[in-house]
Design an enzyme around this catalytic site. Structure first.
Site, PDB file in Angstrom:
ATOM      1  N   CYS A   1       0.853  -1.187   0.000  1.00 29.13           N
ATOM      2  CA  CYS A   1       0.000   0.000   0.000  1.00 29.13           C
ATOM      3  C   CYS A   1       0.887   1.234   0.000  1.00 29.13           C
ATOM      4  CB  CYS A   1      -0.942   0.102   1.202  1.00 29.13           C
ATOM      5  SG  CYS A   1      -2.045  -1.287   1.391  1.00 29.13           S
TER       6      CYS A   1
ATOM      7  N   LYS B   1       5.436  -3.873  -5.457  1.00 32.82           N
ATOM      8  CA  LYS B   1       6.892  -3.724  -5.518  1.00 32.82           C
ATOM      9  C   LYS B   1       7.537  -3.986  -4.170  1.00 32.82           C
ATOM     10  CE  LYS B   1      10.699  -2.589  -7.582  1.00 32.82           C
ATOM     11  NZ  LYS B   1      11.241  -3.657  -8.443  1.00 32.82           N
TER      12      LYS B   1
ATOM     13  N   TRP C   1      -2.977  -2.532  -1.580  1.00 30.21           N
ATOM     14  CA  TRP C   1      -2.713  -3.939  -1.883  1.00 30.21           C
ATOM     15  C   TRP C   1      -3.430  -4.698  -0.780  1.00 30.21           C
ATOM     16  CZ3 TRP C   1      -0.393  -8.236   0.385  1.00 30.21           C
ATOM     17  CH2 TRP C   1      -0.062  -9.280  -0.492  1.00 30.21           C
TER      18      TRP C   1
ATOM     19  N   GLU D   1       5.983 -13.883 -13.369  1.00 28.16           N
ATOM     20  CA  GLU D   1       5.355 -12.762 -12.671  1.00 28.16           C
ATOM     21  C   GLU D   1       4.752 -11.720 -13.598  1.00 28.16           C
ATOM     22  OE1 GLU D   1       7.792 -10.287 -10.090  1.00 28.16           O
ATOM     23  OE2 GLU D   1       9.523 -10.565 -11.381  1.00 28.16           O
TER      24      GLU D   1
ATOM     25  N   HIS E   1      15.891 -35.851 -13.069  1.00 26.36           N
ATOM     26  CA  HIS E   1      15.292 -36.397 -11.845  1.00 26.36           C
ATOM     27  C   HIS E   1      13.809 -36.036 -11.727  1.00 26.36           C
ATOM     28  CE1 HIS E   1      19.190 -37.744 -10.486  1.00 26.36           C
ATOM     29  NE2 HIS E   1      19.672 -36.549 -10.811  1.00 26.36           N
TER      30      HIS E   1
ATOM     31  N   GLU F   1      15.862 -17.056 -11.814  1.00 28.03           N
ATOM     32  CA  GLU F   1      15.458 -15.663 -12.014  1.00 28.03           C
ATOM     33  C   GLU F   1      14.707 -15.503 -13.349  1.00 28.03           C
ATOM     34  OE1 GLU F   1      15.103 -13.172 -10.289  1.00 28.03           O
ATOM     35  OE2 GLU F   1      15.168 -11.438 -11.615  1.00 28.03           O
TER      36      GLU F   1
ATOM     37  N   ARG G   1       3.361   0.168  -5.184  1.00 30.51           N
ATOM     38  CA  ARG G   1       3.245  -0.481  -3.874  1.00 30.51           C
ATOM     39  C   ARG G   1       1.938  -1.256  -3.717  1.00 30.51           C
ATOM     40  NH1 ARG G   1       6.765   1.299  -0.154  1.00 30.51           N
ATOM     41  NH2 ARG G   1       5.383   0.596   1.488  1.00 30.51           N
TER      42      ARG G   1
ATOM     43  N   LYS H   1      10.912 -14.110 -13.711  1.00 32.23           N
ATOM     44  CA  LYS H   1      10.559 -12.962 -14.556  1.00 32.23           C
ATOM     45  C   LYS H   1       9.391 -13.308 -15.460  1.00 32.23           C
ATOM     46  CE  LYS H   1      11.990 -10.436 -12.898  1.00 32.23           C
ATOM     47  NZ  LYS H   1      12.835 -10.447 -11.759  1.00 32.23           N
TER      48      LYS H   1
ATOM     49  N   ASN I   1      -1.096   1.744   5.926  1.00 31.83           N
ATOM     50  CA  ASN I   1      -0.331   0.701   5.236  1.00 31.83           C
ATOM     51  C   ASN I   1       0.163  -0.257   6.299  1.00 31.83           C
ATOM     52  OD1 ASN I   1       1.545  -0.785   3.756  1.00 31.83           O
ATOM     53  ND2 ASN I   1       3.111   0.794   3.901  1.00 31.83           N
ATOM     54  N   GLY I   2      -0.283  -1.512   6.241  1.00 34.21           N
ATOM     55  CA  GLY I   2       0.164  -2.482   7.253  1.00 34.21           C
ATOM     56  C   GLY I   2      -0.995  -3.372   7.666  1.00 34.21           C
TER      57      GLY I   2
HETATM   58  O1  M6R Z   1      12.646  -5.258  -2.185  1.00 35.19           O
HETATM   59  P1  M6R Z   1      13.151  -6.672  -2.075  1.00 35.19           P
HETATM   60  O2  M6R Z   1      14.355  -6.905  -2.885  1.00 35.19           O
HETATM   61  O3  M6R Z   1      13.319  -7.115  -0.655  1.00 35.19           O
HETATM   62  O4  M6R Z   1      11.973  -7.532  -2.694  1.00 35.19           O
HETATM   63  C1  M6R Z   1      12.028  -8.920  -2.700  1.00 35.19           C
HETATM   64  C2  M6R Z   1      11.008  -9.517  -3.641  1.00 35.19           C
HETATM   65  O5  M6R Z   1       9.711  -9.142  -3.258  1.00 35.19           O
HETATM   66  C3  M6R Z   1      11.224  -9.080  -5.094  1.00 35.19           C
HETATM   67  O6  M6R Z   1      12.512  -9.374  -5.521  1.00 35.19           O
HETATM   68  C4  M6R Z   1      10.212  -9.767  -6.027  1.00 35.19           C
HETATM   69  O7  M6R Z   1      10.460 -11.126  -6.072  1.00 35.19           O
HETATM   70  C5  M6R Z   1      10.254  -9.147  -7.417  1.00 35.19           C
HETATM   71  N1  M6R Z   1       8.932  -8.849  -7.870  1.00 35.19           N
HETATM   72  C6  M6R Z   1      10.857 -10.021  -8.436  1.00 35.19           C
HETATM   73  O8  M6R Z   1      10.902  -9.428  -9.682  1.00 35.19           O
END
Ligand code: M6R
Length: 615
Positions: A2, A610, A75, A495, A511, A488, A27, A492, A101-102
């Site tokens: 949020c 984010k 969020w 997501e 395996h 990674e 956020r 990508k 926020n929280g």
């Molecule tokens: O801000 P942070 O690096 O702690 O965030 C960690 C993850 O939430 C973040 O890397 C998330 O996996 C991304 N959306 C990946 O692209």
């Protein structure tokens, strides 16, 4: 998650709050709302959907006048995203209005108590409970708003960054934080409140970041006073000068932040080692390490805690630290580490990696490690973030603001910082000769140029993307340093395009995952020179034998994989430990193009945010 924004001063609050919400949409973006007071009426407008939806609705629904206002982009945690659950929330009297926020964890018993006292609730949120709790305290105890907020917060369990005002006293906003970030922009006779500094960057360079457990009553024309929520003691405000400019937080001609950030990587990596790497002298200077060198050199082991992409950077670091510095490394998901009663020694060094510096699980892991006596070092991007302040020492990645939810430049700059640390420790431990050390520094200096070269595969990535955009599953394989890159790459893709993807060490394929391979399955294989090349080529043969579609990420001039693969994308050659900095680039581009072709919201994928400030 949020985003919260507020303004009090002499300007119209609406455009500031609205623009602030647009900048904080990373956020959370499942609903949004604004409350304004125009001198006689409190006006609240909120809606499910994005800030743009709010803007369209709000401007036809209420007048936008008023020089005090708060806004929220959500969020969802408690209650589905709908108009009613959106913030701001108003108290039963109609006087108090809040954004939050929280999570208030004990909201249920508090709600029950308030129901017994005759309060009613229209939403399912913990926040509506909080604003009515504040109102109840204010009436019962006959205290000012600031005091009521303080008393109420002392009855809550959970996390919050809040801003609340009273329409009957519209010259102040009360703010408080515990576990969620809150910055106050300090102007001349005006204040800005936000989850980070981006909403107010064009108005002031001066910001105060509230610490956990602090609150402030923000009044126009008055000096700011900060207090501890627990014991009411006064805290000296520390005003920081911001190193952020408007250009950095805008798209600058690109269609999406993600692609802008992918293309920023050569500069971002240069900024990461700027001033730290002295290649001619053969030294690496990093204040956070230099000041704590003995802790690192005497470390029994290094434990890396992180989430998501940052965790993948941690995996790369495991290989690098063990190879160069010969220090044992464990890489932990912060969310598991914090709850599994881990064995932590006082001579462990814990490295917490986080782009945002706000991730709740990483923060909790840090607190746990500190409580058990370990030395905790942060690798963060956002300057002044909670994690950068909670850790004993640290190193910033200096990647600049990363706005796209899919992390790109954060990943490569995290790896750069961690490589610098590993090389530095290796040198001090005598594990690398002076000439080996210099060779790495020289090659690191070439990396931004090589990343630029790797970015030239953009058009080809778009061609490959077109061919595989309709796949429902994808496999990513890599070995050694390229195994975390495979993870990674898969993250990508899933997501931002919502295609199911899995990353595996190439040799693990036999395996289990090999059963998935048929002519429908695209398999992205990172098969760069060195790094078990021949073994990976054998894995490629195995995929070919089962009719899988092979997309090879290979070193320039590759012959073997080219013979077997349906497509190859070349990257420049480099020293093996630095390969992830290059091999990740085509995977970022591929995911980006697939998501664009599928018309997905690249920068704000569904269900994500984010900065994950809830556990
Ligand atoms: O801000 P942070 O690096 O702690 O965030 C960690 C993850 O939430 C973040 O890397 C998330 O996996 C991304 N959306 C990946 O692209």
């Amino acid at each position: 998650m949020c985003g919260i924004v507020g303004y009090i001063g002499y300007r119209e609050a609406y455009p500031i709050v609205l623009q602030g919400l647009q900048r904080l949409e990373y956020r959370g973006y499942d609903s949004a709302g604004i409350a304004l007071y125009d001198g006689s009426n409190l006006k609240v407008s909120k809606t499910k959907g994005k800030v743009e939806d709010l803007k369209n609705r709000l401007e036809s629904e209420i007048s936008t006048k008023g020089s005090i206002g708060i806004g929220h982009t959500r969020w969802a945690t408690h209650g589905v995203p709908n108009d009613i659950n959106s913030h701001p929330h108003v108290s039963n009297s109609g006087n108090l209005v809040i954004i939050h926020n929280g999570i208030i964890e004990n909201y249920d018993p508090l709600r029950q108590e308030l129901l017994n006292r005759g309060y009613t609730f229209s939403s399912d949120t913990d926040t509506e409970v909080l604003v009515n709790l504040i109102e109840d305290v204010k009436t019962k105890e006959n205290v000012k708003l600031g005091k009521a907020v303080q008393i109420a917060l002392n009855q809550t369990i959970g996390a919050y960054a809040i801003a609340v005002f009273d329409k009957t006293k519209p010259n102040e906003i009360v703010v408080a934080r515990l576990g969620s970030p809150l910055a106050i922009g300090v102007g001349e006779n005006e204040f800005f409140i936000a989850s980070d500094a981006t909403p107010f960057i064009e108005y002031t360079n001066n910001a105060i970041y509230l610490e956990d457990g602090e609150m402030a009553v923000v009044r126009n024309h008055k000096k700011l006073k900060i207090r501890k929520i627990k014991d009411d003691s006064l805290v000296d405000p520390y005003v920081q000068e911001l190193q952020l400019n408007l250009e950095q937080i805008e798209k600058g001609g690109y269609d999406h932040f993600m692609i802008k950030e992918i293309y920023e990587q050569p500069d971002a990596i240069t900024d990461t080692f700027r001033g730290r790497m002295k290649t001619k002298e053969g030294i690496i200077r990093m204040a956070g390490i230099d000041d704590n060198l003995d802790k690192f050199l005497n470390a029994r082991r290094i434990i890396i805690v992180a989430c998501g992409t940052s965790w993948h950077a941690g995996l790369v670091a495991e290989y690098i630290f063990e190879e160069f510095a010969r220090i044992p490394v464990e890489v932990e998901y912060a969310s598991e580490f914090r709850y599994r009663n881990p064995v932590i020694y006082e001579d462990d060094v814990v490295i917490a990696i986080s782009q945002s510096g706000e991730t709740a699980d990483t923060m909790a892991a840090i607190k746990l490690a500190k409580a058990q006596g370990a030395f905790v070092f942060g690798v963060c991007n956002v300057v002044g973030s909670s994690i950068s302040r909670e850790t004993h020492a640290g190193a910033y990645t200096h990647a600049g603001p990363e706005i796209g939810v899919a992390s790109t430049k954060a990943f490569t700059t995290q790896i750069t910082v961690l490589t610098l640390i590993a090389l530095k420790l290796a040198k001090h431990k005598g594990k690398l000769s002076a000439s080996e050390f210099r060779t790495y520094l020289q090659e690191l200096e070439r990396i931004p140029g090589k990343v630029k070269k790797a970015l030239e595969s953009n058009e080809q990535a778009a061609i490959v993307a077109k061919e595989y955009k309709d796949a429902t599953n994808a496999l990513y394989l890599g070995r050694g340093y390229n195994f975390p890159v495979a993870l990674e790459g898969a993250l990508k893709l899933k997501e931002i395009s919502y295609i199911h993807a899995e990353g595996y060490p190439a040799a693990e394929m036999k395996h289990g995952p090999i059963a998935l391979i048929d002519e429908q399955m695209p398999v992205f294989v990172i098969a760069t020179k060195k790094g078990h090349y021949e073994k990976v080529v054998s894995n490629v043969e195995e995929i070919k034998a089962r009719s899988g579609k092979i997309i090879g990420i290979v070193t320039e001039g590759d012959v073997e994989v080219r013979k077997l693969a349906d497509h190859v994308i070349e990257i420049p050659e480099t020293l093996e430990p630095l390969t992830p900095l290059l091999s990740t680039i085509p995977l970022q581009l591929l995911s980006y193009h697939i998501a664009v072709m599928l018309e997905k919201n690249v920068d704000q994928p569904r269900n994500l945010a984010k900065s994950v400030t809830v556990e």
